[in-house]
Design a protein around this motif. Structure first.
Motif: not given
Lengths: 604, 217
Positions: A403-404, A448, A400-401, B33, B66-67, A407-408, A578-579, A454, A397, B62-64, A451, A509, B9-10, B135
């Motif tokens: 990677l997330d 990562a 994965l975190r 995740l 594919s999972i 990308s952020r 992300m938000g 993109t 995790s 987007e990162t995930f 993404s 992944r 996301a979110s 918002r």
């Protein structure tokens, strides 16, 4: 399983022991199953087991040699009498004709059945009337009487003098058994093991599987030297098997035949190709990550097992004890693996290649910690209960975190720039970093970063992308896009990974998706009660895990540059959610009507 | 029954699920995740049936992708979530829907959920009430409803914070799936998608497996 009619089992034994069938069925079997031969004797009385012994008095037992079939050096069956000297056509494809005339492929052609002619080995053998069940045959009819009338694959006779025991590495003064022959063959219950046509294991109960796996020469295990890995790989989750092992009491003469075989396999080794199996158990235990209290209790059990007087004679047991002690002290083998750096210290500046290197180093460090347990449990974390909200600290995790976050981080860094021109510069920079990651075989990092590029907040920055005019960057972008598209297809991905020169960082992944697919298409158990483990599923899972592990242990020969690393870690970690990025993106370029990416960047 | 929660996301996918399973609001969740999992028994009274919902909460990033895609395949229902205060999340719902259509069972029931309606609940009546919330609603009910109708989706407005319509969302999806089962769209016995609680014939299982394997690999 009292009702044998529903057991989807290719019987490893057509047995008539009372545990399996009631009396009436037993009689039915006796009449219908014309079995004049038995491969081995009653497992409970080892003395009856002599070669060529007439065992017709044990009615209705046909045994397919499972783990108990011993393979001699030449790969031929030994301990069996030649059935018919004239019958030398070994390759005769064995097919079985069912009662209704259908010809079915015989599972025995690859799972060699052996039989003794009761009295006279030279006597032509009667056609065998075998009644057996297999999941495949069940499709056609519930009960099939299969009459075998072909020639039996001739079995090479090995003389008593060339007893296997003489070849084995273990001594004959064992307290457990004096020789091979004294050991009764283990008996598997009808429902213990399910075999496929090719003799590979479909499923079975835990103890049956453990026994089978501790035995190096079970049919289908062609890799003789691969035993320790096999045990480990096939039983990716070795907790339960280890528990089974630890529960055996060496001092008690095992009543259940599978126990004695297990013990025998473990402690003495089967002697033909492998050293004592206990040595390999050692490597398994060293590789296993003991974390929970339960697992440490298990370790204690194993220790107690090994300390037993009956095992005094075996130095290997002592060696295993030593290594368990090391594990207890926290010195797992993992920590002893060191990486030697011999690369030249690079200058510390944020050159794309160097950034890519540091990112990869950070990533590979985490990846190497990822344990199969975590991989298998991914996506199964339930919201309820204590596990939710408590931070998940498993390496997976974290990976994965990261990677997330990466990308952020790409998004945040791009969005932090005011003008489209500046943002294009940063985009360009990240494309170069992604390309550097790609050249360093880091699939995950490339993915990562890409993404990040993109993802919607960045991809919708039309004006910024329009500023990206450098043809090399655009070409790079498209190359990476194509490269990553390959990873979407598991089989193409595998071919690609095979072509990579290690070290590389596999795309975690893909494996997670593969594991998910296996979970989705295969059940854990093959019966309703949950006793018969679907071994094929485990095998599939294990092969996925093995693929990762193959790639996990090749470290990068890169020098950590502390300032860059610290900078990246800080930056990556503080990436916006992300938000927020969406909102920010809207502030930067509020026009919603424009397309996400310029056409030059969209693949054809 | 297997559900998947998808969306940007979110937008509150995890919160919706925690609201359903735990009846509480997850104020500040970590981003999901890959995938996470939650399950709940729900009861459909008029059908007199209890259904076990298994929900896969997928990561929106987007990162995930594919999972998360690998989770579409087994799902009988998809909850496509967007955030009413975020226009992009609604426009992107189209992309998600395409993704679902491409990878999931064609008969899957899809519910469009407009989440976070609590943030703008009283906005129209009394804009002053929305203190501390910068918002504003960016997607109108009518617009979302229209799009859902066009695409043949069920539509609901919900709020994970207040719990408004959360159960209904899962419930409606379950009813729709049940209806489909009764109509025979999903084959109750053979389908991967909907598993009956009655233990299937183990023989069936062993027979199916190699074939399935061949199909997916």
């Amino acid at each position: 399983m009292s009702s044998c009619d529903e057991s989807p089992v290719l019987t490893a034994h057509v047995t008539t022991t009372t545990t399996q069938y009631d009396d009436s069925q037993c009689n039915m079997y006796n009449s219908e199953t014309v079995l004049k031969d038995v491969f081995h004797s009653d497992p409970h009385s080892s003395s009856t087991h002599t070669k060529g012994n007439t065992l017709a008095d044990v009615p209705g037992r046909l045994s397919l040699p499972g783990p108990e079939a011993r393979v001699g050096r030449a790969g031929t069956l030994c301990n069996c009498k030649r059935l018919d000297p004239a019958c030398t056509n070994r390759s005769s494809a064995v097919s079985l004709t069912t009662a209704d005339g259908t010809i079915v492929p015989c599972p025995f052609s690859s799972l060699p059945i052996s039989a003794h002619s009761p009295d006279d080995p030279s006597r032509p053998f009667d056609p065998l009337r075998i009644r057996f069940r297999s999941p495949y045959l069940m499709a056609q009819s519930n009960d099939i009487d299969v009459v075998y009338e072909g020639t039996f694959p001739p079995l090479i006779d090995i003389d008593d003098n060339e007893s296997v025991a003489s070849e084995s590495s273990f001594g004959t003064d064992s307290t457990i058994s004096s020789s091979w022959d004294a050991l009764p063959f283990p008996e598997l219950n009808v429902n213990d093991l399910m075999l496929d046509f090719d003799g590979s294991v479909l499923g079975g109960t835990l103890s049956a599987l453990v026994e089978r796996l501790t035995h190096a020469e079970y049919p289908g295990n062609t890799c003789r030297h691969g035993f320790p890995r096999r045990f480990h790989d096939d039983f990716y989750d070795i907790y339960d098997p280890l528990r089974t092992i630890s529960r055996i009491d060496p001092s008690v003469q095992p009543r259940h035949p599978s126990e004695i075989s297990l013990l025998h396999n473990l402690i003495i080794g089967n002697g033909l190709f492998e050293g004592p199996v206990i040595n390999t158990l050692k490597s398994i235990i060293q590789d296993y990550k003991f974390t929970t209290r339960e697992e440490f209790d298990l370790l204690t059990d194993i220790e107690n097992f090994l300390r037993h007087d009956a095992l005094d004679a075996y130095p290997s047991a002592k060696r295993l004890l030593d290594s368990i002690l090391l594990i207890r002290n926290g010195e797992s083998s993992v920590s002893t693996r060191r990486i030697a750096y011999d690369a030249i210290q690079p200058p510390p500046h944020l050159e794309p290649l160097e950034v890519a290197r540091q990112l990869i180093l950070m990533e590979s460090r985490v990846l190497r910690e990822v344990h199969p347990k975590d991989l298998l449990a991914h996506g199964l974390r339930d919201y309820r209960g204590s596990s939710w909200r408590s931070p998940d600290t498993s390496a997976l995790s974290i990976l994965l975190r990261r990677l997330d976050e990466a990308s952020r981080w790409v998004c945040s860094t791009i969005l932090a720039r005011d003008s489209p021109q500046d943002r294009a510069l940063v985009i360009n920079h990240f494309i170069t970093i992604a390309e550097a990651c790609r050249s360093l075989n880091s699939l995950t990092m490339t993915a990562a970063i890409f993404s990040g590029l993109t993802s919607l907040p960045v991809a919708r920055l039309y004006q910024s992308w329009a500023e990206l005019r450098c043809p090399t960057s655009i070409a790079m972008f498209l190359t990476i896009q194509k490269f990553l598209a390959v990873a979407e297809n598991p089989s193409e991905y595998r071919t690609m990974v095979k072509c990579l020169v290690p070290p590389c960082l596999p795309d975690i992944r893909v494996y997670l998706a593969a594991i998910r697919q296996i979970h989705q298409t295969m059940r854990d158990n093959l019966d309703a009660d949950g006793n018969v483990i679907n071994f094929r599923k485990r095998h599939e899972l294990a092969s996925v895990i093995a693929e990762i592990q193959n790639l996990q242990w090749k470290p990068y020969n890169l020098v950590p540059v502390e300032p860059i690393r610290a900078f990246l870690q800080r930056e990556v970690h503080s990436a916006y959610p992300m938000g927020r990025l969406f909102d920010w993106s809207l502030q930067r370029e509020p026009d919603l009507s424009l397309p996400t990416l310029p056409t030059s960047l969209v693949p054809l | 029954m297997e559900y998947i929660l998808v969306g940007d996301a979110s937008v509150g996918k995890s919160s919706l699920l925690v609201r359903l399973t735990d009846r509480r609001f997850l104020a500040n969740p970590d981003p999901t995740l890959g995938v996470e999992f939650g399950s709940k028994l729900i009861r459909i009274e008029d059908e007199n049936k209890t259904i076990k919902l298994q929900c896969w909460d997928t990561a929106g990033t987007e990162t995930f992708r594919s999972i998360t895609r690998s989770y579409y395949r087994g799902a009988a229902g998809a909850l496509l979530v967007f955030d009413v205060t975020s226009r992009p999340s609604f426009t992107n719902a189209r992309v998600w829907l395409d993704d679902i259509r491409a990878h999931a069972d064609p008969h899957l029931t899809c519910v469009l959920i407009a989440n976070k309606v609590d943030l703008c609940g009283n906005e129209d009546a009394n804009p002053g009430n929305v203190i501390g919330s910068s918002r504003r609603r960016q997607v109108s009910t009518e617009e979302a409803e229209l799009w859902a109708k066009e695409e043949g989706l069920l539509f609901l407005e919900a709020s994970a914070k207040t719990g408004y319509n959360v159960d209904e969302a899962f419930d409606q999806a379950a009813r729709d799936i049940l209806k489909k089962i009764q109509k025979g769209v999903f084959d109750d016995r053979g389908s991967r998608v909907v598993k009956s609680s009655r233990p299937t014939d183990p023989n069936q299982m062993t027979l199916d497996e190699p074939a399935r394997k061949g199909a997916c690999c």
